[in-house]
Design a protein around this motif. Structure first.
Motif, PDB file in Angstrom:
ATOM      1  N   GLY A   1      15.176   3.387 -13.527  1.00  0.00           N
ATOM      2  CA  GLY A   1      16.016   4.030 -14.530  1.00  0.00           C
ATOM      3  C   GLY A   1      17.018   3.122 -15.195  1.00  0.00           C
ATOM      4  N   SER A   2      17.534   2.127 -14.478  1.00  0.00           N
ATOM      5  CA  SER A   2      18.540   1.226 -15.039  1.00  0.00           C
ATOM      6  C   SER A   2      17.920   0.041 -15.760  1.00  0.00           C
ATOM      7  N   GLY A   3      16.588   0.012 -15.847  1.00  0.00           N
ATOM      8  CA  GLY A   3      15.923  -1.106 -16.503  1.00  0.00           C
ATOM      9  C   GLY A   3      15.575  -2.239 -15.564  1.00  0.00           C
ATOM     10  N   VAL A   4      15.733  -2.009 -14.257  1.00  0.00           N
ATOM     11  CA  VAL A   4      15.439  -3.039 -13.272  1.00  0.00           C
ATOM     12  C   VAL A   4      13.942  -3.362 -13.281  1.00  0.00           C
ATOM     13  N   HIS A   5      13.606  -4.633 -13.054  1.00  0.00           N
ATOM     14  CA  HIS A   5      12.202  -5.041 -12.989  1.00  0.00           C
ATOM     15  C   HIS A   5      11.738  -4.944 -11.543  1.00  0.00           C
ATOM     16  N   GLY A   6      10.451  -4.619 -11.338  1.00  0.00           N
ATOM     17  CA  GLY A   6       9.987  -4.421  -9.978  1.00  0.00           C
ATOM     18  C   GLY A   6       8.557  -4.855  -9.735  1.00  0.00           C
ATOM     19  N   HIS A   7       8.202  -4.855  -8.458  1.00  0.00           N
ATOM     20  CA  HIS A   7       6.890  -5.302  -8.019  1.00  0.00           C
ATOM     21  C   HIS A   7       6.409  -4.376  -6.904  1.00  0.00           C
ATOM     22  N   LEU A   8       5.207  -3.832  -7.038  1.00  0.00           N
ATOM     23  CA  LEU A   8       4.606  -3.001  -6.013  1.00  0.00           C
ATOM     24  C   LEU A   8       3.594  -3.846  -5.244  1.00  0.00           C
ATOM     25  N   VAL A   9       3.724  -3.872  -3.922  1.00  0.00           N
ATOM     26  CA  VAL A   9       2.767  -4.578  -3.078  1.00  0.00           C
ATOM     27  C   VAL A   9       2.160  -3.558  -2.127  1.00  0.00           C
ATOM     28  N   GLN A  10       0.880  -3.257  -2.331  1.00  0.00           N
ATOM     29  CA  GLN A  10       0.203  -2.305  -1.459  1.00  0.00           C
ATOM     30  C   GLN A  10      -0.374  -3.051  -0.262  1.00  0.00           C
ATOM     31  N   VAL A  11       0.191  -2.775   0.911  1.00  0.00           N
ATOM     32  CA  VAL A  11      -0.241  -3.426   2.150  1.00  0.00           C
ATOM     33  C   VAL A  11      -1.238  -2.506   2.846  1.00  0.00           C
ATOM     34  N   VAL A  12      -2.462  -2.998   3.046  1.00  0.00           N
ATOM     35  CA  VAL A  12      -3.511  -2.154   3.611  1.00  0.00           C
ATOM     36  C   VAL A  12      -4.253  -2.864   4.736  1.00  0.00           C
ATOM     37  N   ASP A  13      -4.768  -2.077   5.651  1.00  0.00           N
ATOM     38  CA  ASP A  13      -5.663  -2.576   6.688  1.00  0.00           C
ATOM     39  C   ASP A  13      -7.065  -2.698   6.072  1.00  0.00           C
ATOM     40  N   PRO A  14      -7.856  -3.703   6.468  1.00  0.00           N
ATOM     41  CA  PRO A  14      -9.202  -3.848   5.894  1.00  0.00           C
ATOM     42  C   PRO A  14     -10.047  -2.585   5.996  1.00  0.00           C
ATOM     43  N   ALA A  15      -9.887  -1.816   7.074  1.00  0.00           N
ATOM     44  CA  ALA A  15     -10.679  -0.606   7.247  1.00  0.00           C
ATOM     45  C   ALA A  15     -10.379   0.424   6.175  1.00  0.00           C
ATOM     46  N   GLU A  16      -9.168   0.362   5.606  1.00  0.00           N
ATOM     47  CA  GLU A  16      -8.805   1.318   4.563  1.00  0.00           C
ATOM     48  C   GLU A  16      -9.473   0.980   3.239  1.00  0.00           C
ATOM     49  N   GLU A  17     -10.036  -0.192   3.133  1.00  0.00           N
ATOM     50  CA  GLU A  17     -10.764  -0.566   1.933  1.00  0.00           C
ATOM     51  C   GLU A  17     -12.273  -0.452   2.115  1.00  0.00           C
ATOM     52  N   THR A  18     -12.757  -0.805   3.296  1.00  0.00           N
ATOM     53  CA  THR A  18     -14.203  -0.872   3.512  1.00  0.00           C
ATOM     54  C   THR A  18     -14.800   0.392   4.107  1.00  0.00           C
ATOM     55  N   PHE A  19     -13.951   1.251   4.706  1.00  0.00           N
ATOM     56  CA  PHE A  19     -14.406   2.491   5.348  1.00  0.00           C
ATOM     57  C   PHE A  19     -15.621   2.224   6.238  1.00  0.00           C
ATOM     58  N   PRO A  20     -15.427   1.512   7.359  1.00  0.00           N
ATOM     59  CA  PRO A  20     -16.544   1.088   8.197  1.00  0.00           C
ATOM     60  C   PRO A  20     -17.006   2.120   9.216  1.00  0.00           C
ATOM     61  N   TYR A  21     -16.682   3.377   9.035  1.00  0.00           N
ATOM     62  CA  TYR A  21     -16.914   4.395  10.057  1.00  0.00           C
ATOM     63  C   TYR A  21     -18.268   5.072   9.892  1.00  0.00           C
ATOM     64  N   SER A  22     -18.835   5.433  11.029  1.00  0.00           N
ATOM     65  CA  SER A  22     -20.106   6.151  11.032  1.00  0.00           C
ATOM     66  C   SER A  22     -20.144   7.077  12.249  1.00  0.00           C
ATOM     67  N   GLY A  23     -21.019   8.043  12.191  1.00  0.00           N
ATOM     68  CA  GLY A  23     -21.119   8.992  13.292  1.00  0.00           C
ATOM     69  C   GLY A  23     -19.993  10.009  13.263  1.00  0.00           C
ATOM     70  N   ARG A  24     -19.732  10.600  14.412  1.00  0.00           N
ATOM     71  CA  ARG A  24     -18.693  11.625  14.515  1.00  0.00           C
ATOM     72  C   ARG A  24     -17.326  10.951  14.645  1.00  0.00           C
ATOM     73  N   VAL A  25     -16.445  11.195  13.678  1.00  0.00           N
ATOM     74  CA  VAL A  25     -15.133  10.539  13.630  1.00  0.00           C
ATOM     75  C   VAL A  25     -14.053  11.565  13.318  1.00  0.00           C
ATOM     76  N   GLU A  26     -12.949  11.477  14.040  1.00  0.00           N
ATOM     77  CA  GLU A  26     -11.788  12.319  13.756  1.00  0.00           C
ATOM     78  C   GLU A  26     -10.810  11.518  12.896  1.00  0.00           C
ATOM     79  N   PHE A  27     -10.451  12.053  11.751  1.00  0.00           N
ATOM     80  CA  PHE A  27      -9.495  11.417  10.846  1.00  0.00           C
ATOM     81  C   PHE A  27      -8.131  12.060  11.080  1.00  0.00           C
ATOM     82  N   VAL A  28      -7.175  11.257  11.530  1.00  0.00           N
ATOM     83  CA  VAL A  28      -5.853  11.760  11.905  1.00  0.00           C
ATOM     84  C   VAL A  28      -4.822  11.320  10.883  1.00  0.00           C
TER      85      VAL A  28
END
Length: 316
Positions: free
Chosen positions: A205-232
């Motif tokens: 709001g004040s005109g400040v400049h900013g940077h977003l850094v999305q920090v992720v685990d590799p599994a959150e990008e590749t979705f390596p899951y198979s079979g019966r999985v519980e997502f919590v």
């Protein structure tokens, strides 16, 4: 973003909700690693110094026709046939606010050999703070620590984080940053885009400049899951079980791309930057990119150029 765990591995579920590692136990290692990374990065930097209003000598440059004669450094000019101007280093302290997301979702890790998202975010915050203070900047943590230029900035941030009793929300609290400040938000940014938009609108709001850094685990990008999985979902939204998780992969990838496109659009609309950092990638590369972008925002750069020009006109 929901965390993903198989029902039979209760230790994995506990780790997903942040009980597998305590922050206090990890902190000494993170601080040591941040100092090592910062020292390596600083060695490869050319610095953030620039000409402007100050007292410390920076460099000599050739006198330009049309400049006032009193700016000539006659002692240096006497050494050869050229005229030189003595430039001073810009000394206006630049404040950088760094906010590492410490909400429950940041405790997720798909492989114990890697950092959790929280541990990686804190390492980035510590190392970047050390680099910035070394360069003469001030660093603060919204809602946790006021800006400081202390040489012990890593210790100061670590202690402030460990003793912070406020709720660990997924997005930073409302805070006011001056127009000359910059903001770096380190988070997985899995919050609904409407909530992210509202937060960015307030911070920018004040005109400040900013940077977003999305920090992720590799599994959150590749979705390596198979079979019966519980997502919590570790922040209270419950859980869901997939009979054949691999059949969800394509839909997941589409939703992930849509969410990131929305994040990029929100950042671009405000003139901010957006970067993705995976916990299996080196921290040093990210720090070099962030360092290059800091101070490059339109408002901050324009202000500094205007301030320098005004000072030169005053001298004339």
């Amino acid at each position: 973003m929901a965390e993903t765990k198989t029902p039979e591995f209760s230790n994995d579920v506990r780790r997903a909700i942040g009980e597998g590692r305590t922050l206090a136990a990890s902190m000494p290692r993170l601080m040591l690693e941040a100092r090592r990374i910062a020292a390596t990065v600083v060695h490869g930097l050319h610095g953030r110094r620039r000409a402007g209003v100050g007292e410390n000598f920076w460099q000599y440059r050739r006198f330009t026709s049309g400049e006032p004669a009193h700016r000539v450094d006659w002692r240096r000019s006497a050494r050869d046939d050229n005229l030189y101007v003595r430039e001073r280093e810009w000394e206006a302290a630049h404040t950088v606010w760094i906010w590492p997301d410490r909400s429950p979702s940041m405790s997720f890790v798909s492989d114990e050999r890697r950092d959790t998202k929280l541990e990686r975010s804190l390492t980035i915050a510590f190392a970047l703070a050390e680099i910035l203070v070394e360069g003469g900047e001030r660093v603060g943590v919204p809602g946790v620590m006021r800006p400081t230029a202390s040489r012990n900035v890593i210790d100061t941030i670590a202690q402030s984080v460990l003793h912070d009793a406020s709720g660990r929300t997924s997005l930073p609290p409302n805070f006011s940053a001056s127009r000359l400040s910059e903001v770096i938000l380190l988070s997985d940014f899995w919050s609904p885009i409407d909530e992210i938009r509202a937060t960015l609108t307030q911070v920018a709001g004040s005109g400040v400049h900013g940077h977003l850094v999305q920090v992720v685990d590799p599994a959150e990008e590749t979705f390596p899951y198979s079979g019966r999985v519980e997502f919590v979902e570790p922040e209270g939204a419950g859980s869901i079980t997939a009979g054949r998780a691999e059949t969800w992969r394509k839909d997941y990838e589409v939703r992930l791309a849509q969410h990131r496109d929305a994040l990029r659009a929100e950042a671009a609309q405000r003139g901010w930057t957006f970067t993705i950092h995976r916990t299996d990638r080196p921290v040093g590369d990210l720090l070099l990119r962030l360092h290059a972008r800091l101070g490059a925002g339109g408002d901050t750069a324009d202000y500094r150029n205007q301030a320098s020009a005004s000072a030169n006109q005053g001298a004339a």
